[in-house]
Design a protein around this motif. Structure first.
Motif, PDB file in Angstrom:
ATOM      1  N   MET A   1     -28.812 -36.025 -20.175  1.00  0.00           N
ATOM      2  CA  MET A   1     -27.454 -35.527 -20.840  1.00  0.00           C
ATOM      3  C   MET A   1     -27.587 -34.105 -21.252  1.00  0.00           C
ATOM      4  SD  MET A   1     -24.886 -38.195 -20.835  1.00  0.00           S
ATOM      5  CE  MET A   1     -24.125 -37.739 -22.388  1.00  0.00           C
ATOM      6  N   VAL A   2     -26.472 -33.499 -21.176  1.00  0.00           N
ATOM      7  CA  VAL A   2     -26.389 -32.170 -21.746  1.00  0.00           C
ATOM      8  C   VAL A   2     -25.346 -32.164 -23.119  1.00  0.00           C
ATOM      9  CG1 VAL A   2     -26.015 -29.711 -21.824  1.00  0.00           C
ATOM     10  CG2 VAL A   2     -27.465 -30.849 -20.106  1.00  0.00           C
ATOM     11  N   SER A   3     -25.596 -32.105 -24.422  1.00  0.00           N
ATOM     12  CA  SER A   3     -24.731 -32.344 -25.342  1.00  0.00           C
ATOM     13  C   SER A   3     -24.199 -30.848 -25.754  1.00  0.00           C
ATOM     14  CB  SER A   3     -25.208 -33.107 -26.653  1.00  0.00           C
ATOM     15  OG  SER A   3     -26.210 -32.380 -26.957  1.00  0.00           O
ATOM     16  N   VAL A   4     -23.340 -30.642 -26.541  1.00  0.00           N
ATOM     17  CA  VAL A   4     -22.993 -29.622 -27.187  1.00  0.00           C
ATOM     18  C   VAL A   4     -24.247 -28.906 -27.974  1.00  0.00           C
ATOM     19  CG1 VAL A   4     -21.450 -28.206 -28.883  1.00  0.00           C
ATOM     20  CG2 VAL A   4     -20.244 -29.775 -27.454  1.00  0.00           C
ATOM     21  N   ASN A   5     -24.848 -29.917 -28.697  1.00  0.00           N
ATOM     22  CA  ASN A   5     -26.198 -29.224 -29.443  1.00  0.00           C
ATOM     23  C   ASN A   5     -27.021 -28.721 -28.447  1.00  0.00           C
ATOM     24  OD1 ASN A   5     -25.679 -30.008 -32.053  1.00  0.00           O
ATOM     25  ND2 ASN A   5     -26.459 -31.918 -32.106  1.00  0.00           N
ATOM     26  N   ASP A   6     -27.311 -29.243 -27.529  1.00  0.00           N
ATOM     27  CA  ASP A   6     -28.392 -28.890 -26.572  1.00  0.00           C
ATOM     28  C   ASP A   6     -27.618 -27.292 -26.016  1.00  0.00           C
ATOM     29  OD1 ASP A   6     -28.524 -32.038 -24.598  1.00  0.00           O
ATOM     30  OD2 ASP A   6     -29.774 -30.955 -26.399  1.00  0.00           O
ATOM     31  N   ILE A   7     -26.348 -26.901 -25.802  1.00  0.00           N
ATOM     32  CA  ILE A   7     -25.961 -25.776 -25.529  1.00  0.00           C
ATOM     33  C   ILE A   7     -26.230 -24.731 -26.444  1.00  0.00           C
ATOM     34  CG2 ILE A   7     -23.634 -24.621 -24.851  1.00  0.00           C
ATOM     35  CD1 ILE A   7     -24.647 -26.108 -22.544  1.00  0.00           C
ATOM     36  N   ILE A   8     -25.925 -25.200 -27.977  1.00  0.00           N
ATOM     37  CA  ILE A   8     -26.064 -24.324 -28.949  1.00  0.00           C
ATOM     38  C   ILE A   8     -27.769 -23.924 -29.099  1.00  0.00           C
ATOM     39  CG2 ILE A   8     -25.926 -24.161 -31.471  1.00  0.00           C
ATOM     40  CD1 ILE A   8     -23.498 -25.913 -31.524  1.00  0.00           C
ATOM     41  N   HIS A   9     -28.275 -24.787 -28.799  1.00  0.00           N
ATOM     42  CA  HIS A   9     -29.843 -24.394 -29.181  1.00  0.00           C
ATOM     43  C   HIS A   9     -30.246 -23.761 -27.790  1.00  0.00           C
ATOM     44  CE1 HIS A   9     -33.908 -25.708 -30.440  1.00  0.00           C
ATOM     45  NE2 HIS A   9     -34.322 -25.772 -29.178  1.00  0.00           N
ATOM     46  N   ALA A  10     -29.716 -23.763 -26.402  1.00  0.00           N
ATOM     47  CA  ALA A  10     -30.030 -23.049 -25.529  1.00  0.00           C
ATOM     48  C   ALA A  10     -29.584 -21.487 -25.760  1.00  0.00           C
ATOM     49  CB  ALA A  10     -29.297 -23.466 -23.980  1.00  0.00           C
ATOM     50  N   LEU A  11     -28.493 -21.353 -26.265  1.00  0.00           N
ATOM     51  CA  LEU A  11     -27.890 -19.837 -26.466  1.00  0.00           C
ATOM     52  C   LEU A  11     -28.766 -19.293 -27.673  1.00  0.00           C
ATOM     53  CD1 LEU A  11     -24.040 -20.922 -26.850  1.00  0.00           C
ATOM     54  CD2 LEU A  11     -25.041 -19.285 -25.237  1.00  0.00           C
ATOM     55  N   ASP A  12     -28.967 -20.382 -28.563  1.00  0.00           N
ATOM     56  CA  ASP A  12     -29.879 -19.731 -29.721  1.00  0.00           C
ATOM     57  C   ASP A  12     -31.303 -19.502 -29.159  1.00  0.00           C
ATOM     58  OD1 ASP A  12     -31.353 -21.189 -32.868  1.00  0.00           O
ATOM     59  OD2 ASP A  12     -30.500 -19.290 -32.502  1.00  0.00           O
ATOM     60  N   LYS A  13     -31.777 -19.862 -28.294  1.00  0.00           N
ATOM     61  CA  LYS A  13     -33.202 -19.606 -28.043  1.00  0.00           C
ATOM     62  C   LYS A  13     -33.226 -18.764 -26.705  1.00  0.00           C
ATOM     63  CE  LYS A  13     -35.116 -22.113 -30.958  1.00  0.00           C
ATOM     64  NZ  LYS A  13     -35.898 -21.703 -32.029  1.00  0.00           N
ATOM     65  N   GLY A  14     -31.883 -18.527 -25.951  1.00  0.00           N
ATOM     66  CA  GLY A  14     -31.768 -17.598 -24.828  1.00  0.00           C
ATOM     67  C   GLY A  14     -32.210 -18.323 -23.575  1.00  0.00           C
ATOM     68  N   HIS A  15     -31.873 -19.611 -23.573  1.00  0.00           N
ATOM     69  CA  HIS A  15     -32.062 -20.422 -22.531  1.00  0.00           C
ATOM     70  C   HIS A  15     -30.897 -20.919 -21.476  1.00  0.00           C
ATOM     71  CE1 HIS A  15     -35.490 -22.248 -25.113  1.00  0.00           C
ATOM     72  NE2 HIS A  15     -35.858 -21.064 -24.148  1.00  0.00           N
ATOM     73  N   ILE A  16     -29.748 -19.996 -21.886  1.00  0.00           N
ATOM     74  CA  ILE A  16     -28.448 -20.490 -21.403  1.00  0.00           C
ATOM     75  C   ILE A  16     -28.264 -20.424 -19.920  1.00  0.00           C
ATOM     76  CG2 ILE A  16     -27.306 -18.573 -21.918  1.00  0.00           C
ATOM     77  CD1 ILE A  16     -25.848 -21.877 -22.575  1.00  0.00           C
ATOM     78  N   GLU A  17     -29.128 -19.410 -19.234  1.00  0.00           N
ATOM     79  CA  GLU A  17     -29.016 -19.024 -17.877  1.00  0.00           C
ATOM     80  C   GLU A  17     -30.080 -20.091 -17.093  1.00  0.00           C
ATOM     81  OE1 GLU A  17     -25.938 -16.460 -18.568  1.00  0.00           O
ATOM     82  OE2 GLU A  17     -26.385 -17.540 -16.832  1.00  0.00           O
ATOM     83  N   GLU A  18     -30.970 -20.810 -17.930  1.00  0.00           N
ATOM     84  CA  GLU A  18     -31.900 -21.571 -17.033  1.00  0.00           C
ATOM     85  C   GLU A  18     -31.354 -23.058 -16.821  1.00  0.00           C
ATOM     86  OE1 GLU A  18     -35.322 -19.502 -20.200  1.00  0.00           O
ATOM     87  OE2 GLU A  18     -35.399 -21.800 -19.534  1.00  0.00           O
ATOM     88  N   PRO A  19     -32.222 -23.513 -15.523  1.00  0.00           N
ATOM     89  CA  PRO A  19     -31.807 -24.725 -15.101  1.00  0.00           C
ATOM     90  C   PRO A  19     -31.589 -25.992 -16.617  1.00  0.00           C
ATOM     91  CG  PRO A  19     -33.578 -23.977 -14.087  1.00  0.00           C
ATOM     92  CD  PRO A  19     -33.561 -23.142 -15.089  1.00  0.00           C
ATOM     93  N   ALA A  20     -30.500 -26.628 -16.311  1.00  0.00           N
ATOM     94  CA  ALA A  20     -30.336 -27.921 -17.331  1.00  0.00           C
ATOM     95  C   ALA A  20     -31.427 -28.685 -17.423  1.00  0.00           C
ATOM     96  CB  ALA A  20     -28.881 -28.244 -16.940  1.00  0.00           C
ATOM     97  N   ILE A  21     -31.857 -28.819 -16.166  1.00  0.00           N
ATOM     98  CA  ILE A  21     -33.081 -29.850 -15.931  1.00  0.00           C
ATOM     99  C   ILE A  21     -34.166 -29.768 -17.007  1.00  0.00           C
ATOM    100  CG2 ILE A  21     -34.524 -29.013 -14.147  1.00  0.00           C
ATOM    101  CD1 ILE A  21     -34.029 -31.513 -12.670  1.00  0.00           C
ATOM    102  N   ASP A  22     -34.251 -28.287 -17.308  1.00  0.00           N
ATOM    103  CA  ASP A  22     -35.338 -28.152 -18.393  1.00  0.00           C
ATOM    104  C   ASP A  22     -35.019 -28.427 -19.929  1.00  0.00           C
ATOM    105  OD1 ASP A  22     -36.500 -25.470 -16.319  1.00  0.00           O
ATOM    106  OD2 ASP A  22     -37.024 -27.391 -16.237  1.00  0.00           O
ATOM    107  N   HIS A  23     -33.698 -28.190 -20.048  1.00  0.00           N
ATOM    108  CA  HIS A  23     -33.274 -28.270 -21.545  1.00  0.00           C
ATOM    109  C   HIS A  23     -32.440 -29.367 -21.752  1.00  0.00           C
ATOM    110  CE1 HIS A  23     -35.329 -24.233 -21.958  1.00  0.00           C
ATOM    111  NE2 HIS A  23     -34.504 -24.025 -20.820  1.00  0.00           N
ATOM    112  N   MET A  24     -32.056 -30.443 -20.894  1.00  0.00           N
ATOM    113  CA  MET A  24     -31.251 -31.547 -21.195  1.00  0.00           C
ATOM    114  C   MET A  24     -31.984 -32.379 -22.101  1.00  0.00           C
ATOM    115  SD  MET A  24     -31.103 -32.988 -17.555  1.00  0.00           S
ATOM    116  CE  MET A  24     -32.466 -33.770 -16.710  1.00  0.00           C
ATOM    117  N   THR A  25     -31.252 -33.511 -22.792  1.00  0.00           N
ATOM    118  CA  THR A  25     -32.121 -34.602 -23.301  1.00  0.00           C
ATOM    119  C   THR A  25     -32.274 -35.718 -22.348  1.00  0.00           C
ATOM    120  OG1 THR A  25     -30.469 -34.168 -25.101  1.00  0.00           O
ATOM    121  CG2 THR A  25     -31.545 -36.426 -24.993  1.00  0.00           C
TER     122      THR A  25
END
Lengths: 309, 110
Positions: A68-92
């Motif tokens: 699952m990807v939550s708003v928190n995961d998106i904020i985290h990705a933006l913060d760490k510069g992962h936003i263009e990376e596959p969701a599969i690596d950053h989802m819960t």
């Protein structure tokens, strides 16, 4: 909103308990869910959230839920510069899921136990089938409670038609609820003791009420047991909502039982319930219809010449 | 014979923390609850291997002062909680139902 879900799965009134045990998660969940596939990037999901005004997106691998990807995961990705990376690596990935066949009471306890606002729902083949939020639970509950309260109100009107000097007690018995099995018989016994009914008659009434109560819990989809007591007799009326008995003549035979192994391991299913009830009753009636339910009535007279103590 | 006297004479473990030390007038041995319900006399000790709460529903209907669990079987925690509420003693022994029935019979009827 209160911290806990405003319905208790332990101490709520019977009508509420009935509803939350009867309703399944699939009756309440939302099945039209915006999902992302395993190739989506965090950016894709951010856009999905923006376009659909949602705050969580399940990620699926064909039909299987993998995260699952939550708003928190998106904020985290933006913060760490992962936003263009596959969701599969950053989802819960470690998710708490519900199964669509579970009773709604499960979902309510989950909402209490975990701080999540929604749970993904899977079926028994572990296929993703929907999402359940506390809002979905409340909305389906309100609909059901409307129906339920209407029925209860109608019942109250009926009860006013009862005779004077008659005491009526009414209990709901739930399927496989061995936790509470025996409670209604206990209440009947107390009531009869207060009325100074002879102990031999109390004993017979206890046998009949306990057996009929247990029968509803073991064999039916759930039902009601009603006790009507006046100065002359005790009437025990057990009604259930199915599945009905194919051959009513056989259940009055001692030793005939359709109970399964685990029921038997609890000491039930000896095939003595109905024969015991019949034996202690002065009048006994059983009727059943497949798909509709079974109705049993046992009448025990408070005084009988040949049985006075 | 009282519950405590019987338990101490026969070396039974008392699993409940509190119970009424009531008189045991008779006994009944069965693992089928309907059989107990239909045939046991009141104020009996029930000799059984059914270590769960439903046993107590029957025991309380029949005013049993005690339930004896045989073969050292486990008694479910909620069984003991219910028993304490109802003040019914739950006893335990390593003996089987046959041996237990004999020993209990000798004490209360002998």
């Amino acid at each position: 909103m209160p911290d806990r879900f405003p319905i208790s799965t332990e101490k709520s009134p019977n009508a509420i308990m009935e509803v939350i045990l009867r309703l399944k998660i699939k009756d309440a969940m939302v099945t039209k869910v915006i999902t992302a596939d395993r190739n989506a990037t965090m950016r894709d999901i951010q856009n999905l959230m923006k376009d659909n005004k949602i705050s969580g997106v399940p990620v699926l691998d064909s039909c299987r839920l993998i995260g699952m990807v939550s708003v928190n995961d998106i904020i985290h990705a933006l913060d760490k510069g992962h936003i263009e990376e596959p969701a599969i690596d950053h989802m819960t990935k470690s998710l708490v899921v519900l199964e669509d066949d579970m009773p709604l009471s499960f979902a309510i306890s989950y909402f209490d136990k975990y701080s999540y606002r929604r749970f993904p729902v899977i079926d028994k083949n572990r296929k993703f089938t929907g999402m359940l939020s506390s809002r979905d639970v409340l909305s389906v509950m309100l609909q059901e409670l409307n129906k339920e309260i209407k029925e209860l109100e109608e019942k109250i009107v009926n009860e006013r038609d009862e005779l004077p000097n008659q005491i009526a007690r009414d209990f709901f018995i739930k399927k496989f609820d061995f936790e509470n099995a025996g409670k209604s018989s206990f209440e009947l016994k107390k009531l009869l003791k207060e009325k100074n009914v002879s102990s031999a008659v109390i004993r017979r009434a206890s046998v009949a009420s306990y057996e009929l109560e247990i029968n509803i819990a073991i064999h039916s989809e759930g039902g009601r047991i009603v006790y009507l007591v006046d100065d002359e007799k005790i009437e025990i009326i057990a009604n259930d909502t199915g599945p009905g008995i194919e051959n009513v003549d056989r259940v009055v035979e001692e030793g005939y039982s359709t109970a399964n192994e685990w029921i038997r391991s609890l000491g039930f299913g000896a095939g003595m319930g109905i024969p015991n009830t019949k034996r202690v009753s002065d009048e006994f009636e059983i009727t059943s219809e497949i798909g509709k339910g079974t109705s049993v009535k046992s009448v025990i007279y408070l005084e009988k010449k040949n049985e006075s103590e | 014979m009282k519950v405590n006297e019987l338990a101490s004479k026969l070396g039974y473990e008392i699993l409940t923390r509190e119970h009424n030390d009531a008189d045991i007038k008779d006994g009944y041995t069965s693992d089928l609850l309907s059989d107990v319900m239909g045939n046991a006399s009141e104020e009996s000790i029930l000799i059984t291997i059914q270590g769960h709460k439903n046993t107590l529903a029957v025991a309380s209907q029949l005013d049993f002062p005690a339930v004896l669990i045989c073969n050292n079987r486990t008694a479910a925690l909620d069984m003991l909680e219910t028993a304490e509420k109802l003040k019914i003693a739950v006893l335990r022994t390593k003996d089987n139902q046959f041996v237990s029935s004999y020993k209990v019979y000798c004490e209360i009827k002998g």
